[in-house]
Design a protein around this motif. Structure first.
Motif, mmCIF file in Angstrom:
data_model
loop_
_atom_site.group_PDB
_atom_site.id
_atom_site.type_symbol
_atom_site.label_atom_id
_atom_site.label_comp_id
_atom_site.label_asym_id
_atom_site.label_seq_id
_atom_site.Cartn_x
_atom_site.Cartn_y
_atom_site.Cartn_z
ATOM 1 N N PHE A 44 -27.728 -2.329 5.078
ATOM 2 C CA PHE A 44 -27.952 -2.921 6.396
ATOM 3 C C PHE A 44 -26.635 -3.262 7.080
ATOM 4 N N ASN A 45 -25.694 -3.849 6.317
ATOM 5 C CA ASN A 45 -24.393 -4.201 6.893
ATOM 6 C C ASN A 45 -23.677 -2.976 7.438
ATOM 7 N N GLY A 46 -23.724 -1.869 6.690
ATOM 8 C CA GLY A 46 -23.040 -0.658 7.127
ATOM 9 C C GLY A 46 -23.545 -0.153 8.473
ATOM 10 N N PHE A 47 -24.858 -0.176 8.657
ATOM 11 C CA PHE A 47 -25.405 0.290 9.926
ATOM 12 C C PHE A 47 -25.205 -0.739 11.040
ATOM 13 N N ALA A 48 -25.347 -2.021 10.726
ATOM 14 C CA ALA A 48 -25.227 -3.061 11.754
ATOM 15 C C ALA A 48 -23.800 -3.150 12.286
ATOM 16 N N GLU A 49 -22.812 -2.920 11.428
ATOM 17 C CA GLU A 49 -21.427 -3.007 11.866
ATOM 18 C C GLU A 49 -21.020 -1.818 12.736
ATOM 19 N N LYS A 50 -21.742 -0.714 12.644
ATOM 20 C CA LYS A 50 -21.432 0.475 13.445
ATOM 21 C C LYS A 50 -21.970 0.366 14.870
ATOM 22 N N ILE A 51 -22.868 -0.571 15.102
ATOM 23 C CA ILE A 51 -23.461 -0.721 16.430
ATOM 24 C C ILE A 51 -22.401 -1.291 17.382
ATOM 25 N N PRO A 52 -22.198 -0.638 18.531
ATOM 26 C CA PRO A 52 -21.226 -1.196 19.485
ATOM 27 C C PRO A 52 -21.720 -2.538 20.008
ATOM 28 N N LYS A 53 -20.800 -3.418 20.327
ATOM 29 C CA LYS A 53 -21.145 -4.753 20.819
ATOM 30 C C LYS A 53 -21.881 -4.630 22.146
ATOM 31 N N LEU A 54 -23.005 -5.336 22.229
ATOM 32 C CA LEU A 54 -23.809 -5.318 23.441
ATOM 33 C C LEU A 54 -23.330 -6.396 24.393
ATOM 34 N N PRO A 55 -23.429 -6.158 25.698
ATOM 35 C CA PRO A 55 -23.024 -7.210 26.641
ATOM 36 C C PRO A 55 -23.991 -8.386 26.559
ATOM 37 N N SER A 56 -23.466 -9.590 26.695
ATOM 38 C CA SER A 56 -24.298 -10.784 26.577
ATOM 39 C C SER A 56 -25.044 -11.066 27.853
ATOM 40 N N ALA A 96 -29.716 -5.861 18.916
ATOM 41 C CA ALA A 96 -29.318 -7.252 19.153
ATOM 42 C C ALA A 96 -29.711 -8.134 17.971
ATOM 43 N N LYS A 97 -30.865 -7.871 17.394
ATOM 44 C CA LYS A 97 -31.298 -8.650 16.229
ATOM 45 C C LYS A 97 -30.382 -8.395 15.038
ATOM 46 N N LEU A 98 -29.998 -7.139 14.833
ATOM 47 C CA LEU A 98 -29.100 -6.815 13.717
ATOM 48 C C LEU A 98 -27.740 -7.472 13.922
ATOM 49 N N GLN A 99 -27.242 -7.473 15.162
ATOM 50 C CA GLN A 99 -25.962 -8.117 15.427
ATOM 51 C C GLN A 99 -26.050 -9.631 15.232
ATOM 52 N N ALA A 100 -27.208 -10.213 15.513
ATOM 53 C CA ALA A 100 -27.386 -11.640 15.272
ATOM 54 C C ALA A 100 -27.323 -11.936 13.773
ATOM 55 N N CYS A 101 -27.815 -11.021 12.965
ATOM 56 C CA CYS A 101 -27.757 -11.203 11.507
ATOM 57 C C CYS A 101 -26.316 -11.155 11.008
ATOM 58 N N ALA A 119 -22.845 -11.399 2.429
ATOM 59 C CA ALA A 119 -23.227 -11.376 1.012
ATOM 60 C C ALA A 119 -24.044 -12.605 0.624
ATOM 61 N N THR A 120 -24.888 -13.057 1.534
ATOM 62 C CA THR A 120 -25.755 -14.196 1.229
ATOM 63 C C THR A 120 -27.213 -13.774 1.340
ATOM 64 N N LYS A 121 -28.049 -14.533 0.685
ATOM 65 C CA LYS A 121 -29.491 -14.292 0.722
ATOM 66 C C LYS A 121 -30.033 -14.502 2.141
ATOM 67 N N GLU A 122 -29.418 -15.426 2.890
ATOM 68 C CA GLU A 122 -29.876 -15.695 4.253
ATOM 69 C C GLU A 122 -29.712 -14.473 5.149
ATOM 70 N N ARG A 123 -28.590 -13.759 4.990
ATOM 71 C CA ARG A 123 -28.380 -12.560 5.808
ATOM 72 C C ARG A 123 -29.382 -11.481 5.430
ATOM 73 N N LEU A 124 -29.633 -11.326 4.143
ATOM 74 C CA LEU A 124 -30.624 -10.344 3.711
ATOM 75 C C LEU A 124 -32.012 -10.718 4.237
ATOM 76 N N ASN A 125 -32.342 -12.004 4.216
ATOM 77 C CA ASN A 125 -33.630 -12.450 4.766
ATOM 78 C C ASN A 125 -33.722 -12.156 6.255
ATOM 79 N N CYS A 126 -32.603 -12.274 6.949
ATOM 80 C CA CYS A 126 -32.575 -11.955 8.377
ATOM 81 C C CYS A 126 -32.884 -10.476 8.597
ATOM 82 N N TYR A 127 -32.256 -9.609 7.821
ATOM 83 C CA TYR A 127 -32.526 -8.172 7.925
ATOM 84 C C TYR A 127 -33.974 -7.861 7.530
#
Length: 112
Positions: free
Chosen positions: A100-112, A47-52, A58-66
């Motif tokens: 990080f993006n490659g692994f985070a995008e492979k995660i199936p969407k979690l129910p909210s 869930a944290k990775l999906q929030a990122c 391609a921003t520093k903010e996303r990398l800081n999130c990871y």
């Protein structure tokens, strides 16, 4: 007859005294009980990775999130990443973000 009236008066006065609040309780103001907030449910790593992923790509903010999830520990010769936790060993920031993006995008969407 007088005895009956005295007993009856004593019982009624005792009942009336029992219904009045105690002097200390009447003087203290009542405080409304505040409902306790439910403790925050800890988020899973997925869930944290999906929030990122919601941060601009391609921003520093996303990398800081990871990096807040997995603290970076760069190695001069990082092995090929087999899991998302291995991305922290990559020294170059752009490569680490891509990992990080490659692994985070492979995660199936979690129910909210």
């Amino acid at each position: 007859m007088r005895l009956a009236i005295l007993l009856l008066a004593a019982f009624y006065s005792a009942a009336a005294l029992a219904q009045t609040p105690a002097p200390g309780a009447a003087a203290a103001p009542r405080v409304a009980a505040k409902p306790k907030a439910a403790p925050a449910k800890p988020q899973s790593i997925a869930a944290k990775l999906q929030a990122c992923l919601e941060i601009d790509d391609a921003t520093k903010e996303r990398l800081n999130c990871y990096d807040a999830i997995f603290s970076p520990r760069p190695k001069p010769k990082a092995p090929a990443a087999k899991g998302v936790t291995d991305c922290r060993f990559i020294k170059e920031e752009d490569e680490r973000l891509t990992c990080f993006n490659g692994f985070a995008e492979k995660i199936p969407k979690l129910p909210s």
